[in-house]
Design an enzyme around this catalytic site. Structure first.
Site, PDB file in Angstrom:
ATOM      1  CD  GLU A  84      -1.535  -3.528 -14.103  1.00  0.00           C
ATOM      2  OE1 GLU A  84      -2.266  -3.849 -15.259  1.00  0.00           O
ATOM      3  OE2 GLU A  84      -1.493  -4.148 -13.228  1.00  0.00           O
ATOM      4  N   GLY A  94      -1.760  -3.506  -5.435  1.00  0.00           N
ATOM      5  CA  GLY A  94      -1.350  -3.625  -3.979  1.00  0.00           C
ATOM      6  C   GLY A  94      -0.391  -4.859  -3.625  1.00  0.00           C
ATOM      7  CB  SER A  95      -0.372  -8.200  -5.233  1.00  0.00           C
ATOM      8  OG  SER A  95      -0.114  -7.883  -6.410  1.00  0.00           O
ATOM      9  N   GLY A  96       2.226  -6.121  -4.740  1.00  0.00           N
ATOM     10  CA  GLY A  96       3.853  -5.858  -4.864  1.00  0.00           C
ATOM     11  C   GLY A  96       4.377  -6.018  -6.155  1.00  0.00           C
ATOM     12  CE  LYS A  97       0.225  -6.136 -10.825  1.00  0.00           C
ATOM     13  NZ  LYS A  97      -0.688  -5.829  -9.482  1.00  0.00           N
ATOM     14  CB  THR A 133       7.447  -3.328  -4.653  1.00  0.00           C
ATOM     15  OG1 THR A 133       6.350  -2.397  -4.256  1.00  0.00           O
ATOM     16  CG2 THR A 133       8.483  -3.278  -3.498  1.00  0.00           C
TER      17      THR A 133
HETATM   18  P1  ADP Z   1       1.341  -3.270  -7.048  1.00  0.00           P
HETATM   19  O1  ADP Z   1       1.889  -2.785  -8.341  1.00  0.00           O
HETATM   20  O2  ADP Z   1       0.937  -4.876  -7.400  1.00  0.00           O
HETATM   21  O3  ADP Z   1      -0.307  -2.552  -7.367  1.00  0.00           O
HETATM   22  P2  ADP Z   1       2.797  -2.184  -5.356  1.00  0.00           P
HETATM   23  O4  ADP Z   1       4.217  -2.832  -5.593  1.00  0.00           O
HETATM   24  O5  ADP Z   1       2.783  -0.604  -6.170  1.00  0.00           O
HETATM   25  O6  ADP Z   1       1.494  -3.251  -5.749  1.00  0.00           O
HETATM   26  O7  ADP Z   1       2.327  -2.036  -3.735  1.00  0.00           O
HETATM   27  C1  ADP Z   1       2.522  -2.936  -2.900  1.00  0.00           C
HETATM   28  C2  ADP Z   1       2.331  -2.251  -1.436  1.00  0.00           C
HETATM   29  O8  ADP Z   1       3.192  -1.536  -1.151  1.00  0.00           O
HETATM   30  C3  ADP Z   1       0.976  -1.388  -1.316  1.00  0.00           C
HETATM   31  O9  ADP Z   1       0.342  -1.725  -0.241  1.00  0.00           O
HETATM   32  C4  ADP Z   1       1.557   0.076  -1.646  1.00  0.00           C
HETATM   33  O10 ADP Z   1       0.770   0.621  -1.038  1.00  0.00           O
HETATM   34  C5  ADP Z   1       2.817  -0.207  -0.609  1.00  0.00           C
HETATM   35  N1  ADP Z   1       3.854   0.880  -1.283  1.00  0.00           N
HETATM   36  C6  ADP Z   1       4.373   0.818  -2.549  1.00  0.00           C
HETATM   37  N2  ADP Z   1       5.347   1.777  -2.575  1.00  0.00           N
HETATM   38  C7  ADP Z   1       5.224   2.437  -1.538  1.00  0.00           C
HETATM   39  C8  ADP Z   1       6.131   3.358  -0.813  1.00  0.00           C
HETATM   40  N3  ADP Z   1       7.104   4.131  -1.575  1.00  0.00           N
HETATM   41  N4  ADP Z   1       5.835   3.792   0.428  1.00  0.00           N
HETATM   42  C9  ADP Z   1       4.863   3.153   1.325  1.00  0.00           C
HETATM   43  N5  ADP Z   1       4.340   2.220   0.686  1.00  0.00           N
HETATM   44  C10 ADP Z   1       4.328   1.712  -0.450  1.00  0.00           C
END
Ligand code: ADP
Length: 224
Positions: free
Chosen positions: A164, A43-46, A48
């Site tokens: 990952e 959930g840290s944004g990796k 994204t």
């Molecule tokens: P990580 O890869 O570090 O686990 P993410 O980048 O997947 O983190 O997610 C970062 C945050 O953005 C999380 O809180 C996730 O729930 C949220 N998030 C990711 N993708 C979406 C999306 N398509 N719509 C809404 N929220 C999202």
């Protein structure tokens, strides 16, 4: 290639009551010969950040430059340089045979390869030619992961992005990923490995970037 992210934020579901700031004011630049560990909890944004680097999503605000230009205008050309394995990459299979799956990116990007290249690639992920004619959907989990990794390598990318990479992998699979990374390092090519288990790849990286709740909280060069 030089990648620059300037004051980048990514906000999902903006202006709704489920609005989520996934990345917040990220300033980051690197060159694609660097080997970077991207660390952060779930959930840290990796992921994204990886989607953004692979030009699959656009930032809500901020600017991105690849070699000083707007990469979204030439996304195909830039994506050709990358080999990106998303989390559980075998979920992205869509071809009827393993051969089609592995050769898809090379064909799409117009990169030529020989039977010998294909054979060597299969060996590098611990498989042999027989598997080429099977359906990717009918393989074991471990074989699928190996095919997924092979499918991002045949077009000869200059930079790898792994999200990952060890999720669901056994020791042999982990070691074959390390070998691929080592061979990139030996060719002076770079990669980003996103992981919540930094100790598994720390020795193969020279820079560690840490995300926490969408913010970049550290960016360190590791001394060897
Ligand atoms: P990580 O890869 O570090 O686990 P993410 O980048 O997947 O983190 O997610 C970062 C945050 O953005 C999380 O809180 C996730 O729930 C949220 N998030 C990711 N993708 C979406 C999306 N398509 N719509 C809404 N929220 C999202």
């Amino acid at each position: 290639m030089k990648v620059e992210l300037i004051d980048i934020s990514v906000i999902f579901e903006k202006n709704t009551d489920v609005e989520k700031v996934a990345l917040s004011n990220i300033n980051l630049s690197f060159t694609t010969d660097e080997r970077i560990l991207l660390v952060g909890n779930t959930g840290s944004g990796k992921t994204t950040l990886i989607y953004l680097l692979d030009l699959l999503i656009k930032p809500s605000s901020g600017k991105i430059f690849y070699d000083g230009t707007n990469p979204f205008e030439k996304a195909y050309n830039f994506r050709k340089e990358f080999g990106v394995a998303f989390q559980i990459p075998e979920r992205q299979f869509f071809n009827e045979t393993v051969e089609q799956e592995i050769t898809y990116a090379a064909k799409n990007f117009g990169v030529s390869y020989t039977k010998e290249d294909l054979k060597k690639l299969l060996i590098s992920v611990g498989l042999n030619e027989e598997i080429l004619y099977k359906s990717p959907f009918k393989l074991s989990g471990g074989e699928q992961r190996k095919i997924a990794i092979a499918s991002i390598l045949l077009h000869n990318p200059k930079f790898l992005i792994f999200d990952e990479p060890t999720a669901g992998l056994d020791l042999k699979g982990y070691l074959s990923i390390r070998k691929i990374l080592e061979s990139f390092r030996n060719q002076n090519k770079g990669y980003i490995i996103a992981t919540h288990e930094p100790e598994l790849f720390m020795d193969l990286c020279e820079r560690v970037i840490t995300l926490e709740d969408g913010k970049m909280v550290s960016d360190e060069v590791i001394k060897k």
